[in-house]
Design a protein around this motif. Structure first.
Motif, short mmCIF file in Angstrom:
data_model
loop_
_atom_site.label_atom_id
_atom_site.label_comp_id
_atom_site.label_asym_id
_atom_site.label_seq_id
_atom_site.Cartn_x
_atom_site.Cartn_y
_atom_site.Cartn_z
N ASP A 59 0.83 -1.22 0.00
CA ASP A 59 0.00 0.00 0.00
C ASP A 59 0.86 1.26 0.00
O ASP A 59 0.59 2.20 -0.73
N VAL A 60 1.89 1.27 0.83
CA VAL A 60 2.74 2.47 0.88
C VAL A 60 3.54 2.62 -0.41
O VAL A 60 3.77 3.74 -0.87
N GLN A 61 3.91 1.53 -1.04
CA GLN A 61 4.60 1.62 -2.34
C GLN A 61 3.65 2.15 -3.42
O GLN A 61 4.03 2.98 -4.22
N ARG A 62 2.41 1.67 -3.40
CA ARG A 62 1.41 2.13 -4.38
C ARG A 62 1.08 3.60 -4.21
O ARG A 62 0.70 4.27 -5.17
N SER A 63 1.20 4.10 -2.99
CA SER A 63 0.84 5.49 -2.71
C SER A 63 1.77 6.48 -3.41
O SER A 63 1.43 7.65 -3.57
#
Length: 165
Positions: A59-63
């Motif tokens: 999720d943090v990478q996708r953000s």
């Protein structure tokens, strides 16, 4: 010729099946990675750790919060994590009676590098430093030394403590 130019009849006769990696997701790769391990308790611990860390890390990478040196596919991060775990979780480092918190230390070390090792540093921002700050606030239960970043430490196999490189 190219498969894109093939008619549906040709494709069906050849038995070609295309699966979009984003439709498949990362779970099958992780399941294969875990299944390859021999110790049953290790398999259980790894399953719990993948479920605990990977969704948050993806999720943090996708953000887009952390800039990368080059684009990295999600499955590549998962593969890297599995390869690092395969290297770290040896019979010497994790014998069959290893407590689950030790597995977590090795998992954390591998995850930091699999999800943060390719982050960018420019004149304004070092995204590894930003990732490190995010990590220690997101995953507070794993304590790192206060100096430097999480990338400045490795897990000592003997003491199971974080030591500077």
């Amino acid at each position: 010729g190219h498969v894109k130019a093939a008619t549906p009849a040709t494709v069906s006769r050849a038995g070609i099946l295309y699966v979009n990696p984003s439709d498949l997701g990362w779970n099958p790769y992780v399941a294969s990675c875990i299944e390859g391990r021999e110790v049953q308790s290790e398999k259980a611990n790894l399953g719990i750790l993948f479920d605990k860390y990977v969704p948050i890390l993806l999720d943090v990478q996708r953000s887009g919060r952390f800039k990368k040196i080059t684009p990295v596919q999600e499955v590549s991060m998962i593969q890297t994590l599995c390869y690092l775990l395969e290297t770290l979780l040896t019979p010497q480092n994790t014998p069959p009676d290893t407590p689950k918190d030790v597995y977590e230390l090795y998992f954390v070390f591998a995850a930091i590098w699999a999800f943060g090792g390719f982050l960018f540093q420019d004149q304004l921002v070092d995204y590894r430093v930003e990732f490190s700050k995010w990590w220690v606030t997101e995953f507070k239960h794993i304590k790192f030394p206060s100096q430097g970043t999480i990338f400045d430490y490795f897990l000592d196999h003997e003491t199971r403590k974080w030591l500077p490189w």
